[in-house]
Design an enzyme around this catalytic site. Structure first.
Site, mmCIF file in Angstrom:
data_model
loop_
_atom_site.group_PDB
_atom_site.id
_atom_site.type_symbol
_atom_site.label_atom_id
_atom_site.label_comp_id
_atom_site.label_asym_id
_atom_site.label_seq_id
_atom_site.Cartn_x
_atom_site.Cartn_y
_atom_site.Cartn_z
ATOM 1 C CG ASP A 51 -5.307 9.995 -2.857
ATOM 2 O OD1 ASP A 51 -6.252 9.593 -3.569
ATOM 3 O OD2 ASP A 51 -5.682 10.308 -1.860
ATOM 4 C CG HIS A 53 -3.123 8.099 -7.209
ATOM 5 N ND1 HIS A 53 -3.737 6.539 -6.878
ATOM 6 C CD2 HIS A 53 -3.791 8.346 -6.740
ATOM 7 C CE1 HIS A 53 -4.976 7.025 -6.234
ATOM 8 N NE2 HIS A 53 -5.637 7.473 -6.154
ATOM 9 C CG ASP A 79 -5.419 5.983 -2.957
ATOM 10 O OD1 ASP A 79 -7.492 6.644 -3.464
ATOM 11 O OD2 ASP A 79 -5.157 5.254 -1.917
ATOM 12 C CG ASP A 82 -3.612 1.628 -8.521
ATOM 13 O OD1 ASP A 82 -3.853 0.973 -8.021
ATOM 14 O OD2 ASP A 82 -2.834 0.539 -9.228
ATOM 15 N NE ARG A 83 -6.453 6.070 -12.331
ATOM 16 C CZ ARG A 83 -7.388 6.849 -13.050
ATOM 17 N NH1 ARG A 83 -7.995 7.294 -11.702
ATOM 18 N NH2 ARG A 83 -8.302 7.690 -14.041
ATOM 19 C CG ASN A 111 -9.600 3.579 -2.408
ATOM 20 O OD1 ASN A 111 -8.655 4.880 -2.253
ATOM 21 N ND2 ASN A 111 -10.239 3.304 -3.295
ATOM 22 C CG HIS A 112 -5.669 3.453 -5.539
ATOM 23 N ND1 HIS A 112 -5.785 2.644 -6.784
ATOM 24 C CD2 HIS A 112 -6.732 3.856 -5.527
ATOM 25 C CE1 HIS A 112 -6.583 3.163 -7.210
ATOM 26 N NE2 HIS A 112 -7.473 4.148 -6.986
ATOM 27 C CG HIS A 161 -7.235 6.874 1.750
ATOM 28 N ND1 HIS A 161 -6.832 7.372 1.345
ATOM 29 C CD2 HIS A 161 -8.324 6.066 0.817
ATOM 30 C CE1 HIS A 161 -6.802 7.915 -0.248
ATOM 31 N NE2 HIS A 161 -7.761 7.082 -0.741
ATOM 32 N NE ARG A 209 -15.503 7.402 -3.726
ATOM 33 C CZ ARG A 209 -13.948 7.679 -3.874
ATOM 34 N NH1 ARG A 209 -13.042 7.126 -4.691
ATOM 35 N NH2 ARG A 209 -13.522 8.847 -3.453
ATOM 36 C CG HIS A 236 -11.263 8.152 -1.410
ATOM 37 N ND1 HIS A 236 -10.907 7.272 -1.845
ATOM 38 C CD2 HIS A 236 -12.937 7.733 -0.698
ATOM 39 C CE1 HIS A 236 -11.699 6.171 -2.153
ATOM 40 N NE2 HIS A 236 -12.802 7.305 -0.920
#
Lengths: 306, 303
Positions: A51, A53, A79, A82-83, A111-112, A161, A209, A236
């Site tokens: 990831d 991010h 990923d 995001d973040r 998943n992002h 992932h 989750r 992940h």
């Protein structure tokens, strides 16, 4: 026609890319990505990245540590957005590298890489802030639908992932999925990007989750045996040491975003696999923080309870 | 002072959590900053757990003990808890006293003065917005630097004979440890039936804690007691040394697991999915709730 090398140079210099150029890159990327199988076959030597991010400075650090693309082969496990505050730069650089060196870099979907998640976790807001509209967000999230889901390395390492699915026993079942869409809420495609290994269980269990599953050692052994493989690589999950090895070395998690969200103070790693299949986790710390003219300094923006 | 800003930060967190449906707060609309704010899911969850757990202890206190009770909130700022409780519990048995620095009191009293709906909840009241002062049957708001309490005591409206809980929701942690402890000791000495409820960060020594201190320092915010009280055990010893006979202390990972009912957990899980559970556990481990009481209060609460 726009020159990919020039665009890459702008990106390496952390300069923002204009909206029409992003639209152009996305239209090219679609043509390249659509041709990839749901499970891409790769060979060593290769470096595996987890990831990111939106931590663009740390992505540049990864290229400093692992070697620049195309001189190092890379597979990214998803990923990208995001973040962190530089998701646009991160995904644009990676798509550009994919276009420039399609055989040297593989991008899996995480998943992002999803319309819903990016509206909650920052990518959508970042696009609005940097471009004044949602157009760039729309173009890039449309491209996410074309990212592949999994890969194999030397026919012996399975890369994804998140993790495994109760609906998938054999890799051929992944190959026949229709991946060119937004993630459904459940089913194999969702499981592959949401699931997590859990050393405290043996088989499948509902994930805390709220999507995907937790899976144990028995499931991992069965999958590897069924597919004639010896290792699963995934990302992940945040790892404080940058990586984690489970199930008597049958599964590894690679996490490549150091000091995640500028708050978690964790290490990160990239996994370097040589032609003799030896695996080396190259662990690193956060890159020296540099201010971006578009965004306030990250330390001050980091959130706590006061 | 940057410490004044921490109220605004907390207000934005509460506003986000209320807007998303984690918390039910009909009164926060009266204290809103102008922009609409959406905090990340992990912050909304933490704000919810913080609010729920403090509400839980105070509700127990207010419902289990007979007669009139008092809640003294240190550094209350724009907190709407008094109004939320007054709306649902018998008014004549509760007195809230909110103490904060003058600028925060002025801002809050000004907001209350504009709202009939809030004034109606107070009973008889006297209000002076320029002095940042409100005196009423149910709620007093008084500007006070709480560091003066050990020397000068509390304003006259505080009643030392009433069962009292003193609430520090991230307030004492900004003081020097000896200042904070002097205040706690003063309350223990002057009130016969007393509890202190503290919500604040812990675990300042690990890498997350160090990063937290460094990030907050760049905003001019210093968690001064964090250096001295690293673990739950340190907090327990601290309040034992301050003269409290019964102490419950737990971090927010334990609190969420053990205190919050399953039905509530399911409800908030549906509001927003947390994409990174490890991050939540890491963050939650660095906040604690401490409830320290005199034996007299503990016995009455029948915990």
């Amino acid at each position: 026609m726009l020159n990919l090398d020039q665009i890459l140079e702008r990106l390496y210099n952390k300069q923002i890319i204009a909206e029409p150029v992003i639209a152009y890159l996305c239209s090219l990327a679609k043509e390249v990505l659509i041709q990839e199988s749901n499970v891409v076959r790769l060979c060593t030597p290769i470096t595996v990245v987890g990831d990111i991010h939106g931590q663009f400075e740390d992505l540049l650090e990864i290229f400093r540590i692992g070697g620049p693309c195309p001189f190092t082969n890379y597979i990214f496990l998803g990923d990208y957005v995001d973040r962190g505050y530089y998701s646009v730069e991160t995904i644009t650089l990676l798509l550009c590298l994919k276009l420039r060196y399609p055989k040297r870099i593989t991008l899996l979907r995480g998943n992002h890489e999803s319309r819903g998640i990016t509206q909650t976790y920052g990518f959508y807001s970042e696009c609005l802030r940097k471009y004044g509209s949602a157009n760039v967000w729309k173009q890039i999230t449309d491209i996410f639908d074309f990212l592949t889901l999994a890969a194999t390395i030397d026919d012996s390492i399975f890369c994804v992932h998140g993790g495994l699915s109760p609906s998938i026993q054999h890799i051929d079942q992944i190959v026949v999925l229709d991946r060119f869409r937004e993630f459904p809420h459940e089913g194999a495609m969702a499981d592959l990007v949401w699931s997590d290994p859990d050393p405290s269980i043996q088989e499948f269990s509902l994930s805390p989750r709220g999507a995907g599953y937790s899976f144990g050692e028995v499931i991992v052994s069965k999958f590897l045996h069924e597919n004639n493989m010896d290792h699963i690589l995934r990302a992940h999950q945040l790892c404080s040491e940058g990586y984690q090895i489970l199930f008597e070395k049958k599964l590894s998690t690679v996490w490549s975003a150091p000091n995640y969200c500028y708050r978690c103070a964790n290490l990160a790693s990239i996994l370097q696999i040589d032609t003799d299949k030896s695996r080396f986790f190259n662990v690193f710390d956060a890159a020296p923080n540099q201010e971006n003219p578009y965004v306030e300094p990250t330390a001050k923006a980091t959130e706590y309870f006061l | 002072m940057e410490v004044l800003e921490t109220d605004l930060d907390a207000l934005k967190c509460r506003m986000s959590a209320t807007k998303m449906g984690y918390i039910d707060d009909p009164y926060i609309q009266y204290f809103l900053p102008k922009r609409s704010i959406h905090k990340p899911p992990i912050i909304n969850r933490g704000t919810y757990v913080r609010t729920w757990s403090i509400d839980h202890v105070l509700k127990n206190f207010l419902t289990k003990i007979e007669g009139k009770k008092q809640i003294i909130s240190l550094g209350a700022g724009t907190d709407t808890r008094a109004f939320r409780f007054l709306a649902k519990l018998p008014k004549e048995t509760i007195k809230f006293i909110e103490l904060d620095l003058y600028p925060n009191c002025v801002r809050k009293v000004q907001s209350i003065a504009k709202q009939e709906a809030l004034l109606a909840m107070l009973g008889d009241y006297k209000l002076d917005a320029t002095k940042g002062m409100l005196l009423s049957d149910s709620l007093d708001i008084l500007p006070l630097d709480i560091r003066c309490i050990p020397e000068a005591g509390l304003p006259d409206t505080a009643d030392e004979s009433l069962p009292t809980i003193v609430l520090s929701e991230c307030c004492l942690c900004y003081l020097e440890p000896n200042e904070a402890n002097s205040i706690c000791q003063w309350f223990r000495e002057h009130f016969s039936c007393i509890g202190i409820l503290v919500y604040e960060p812990i675990q300042g020594m690990d890498s997350f804690g160090k990063m937290m201190k460094s990030n907050l320092a760049s905003r001019g915010i210093y968690l001064k007691t964090l250096e001295s009280y690293d673990t739950i055990e340190d907090q327990k010893t601290r309040f034992k040394n301050n003269g409290f006979q019964r102490i419950t202390a737990l971090d927010f990972v334990a609190l969420e697991k053990e205190w919050i009912p399953d039905i509530e957990k399911q409800r908030i899980a549906k509001i927003e999915m947390l994409d990174e559970l490890e991050e939540w556990y890491l963050l939650a481990k660095h906040y604690c709730l401490v409830f320290a009481t005199s034996l007299s209060l503990y016995d009455q609460l029948n915990l």
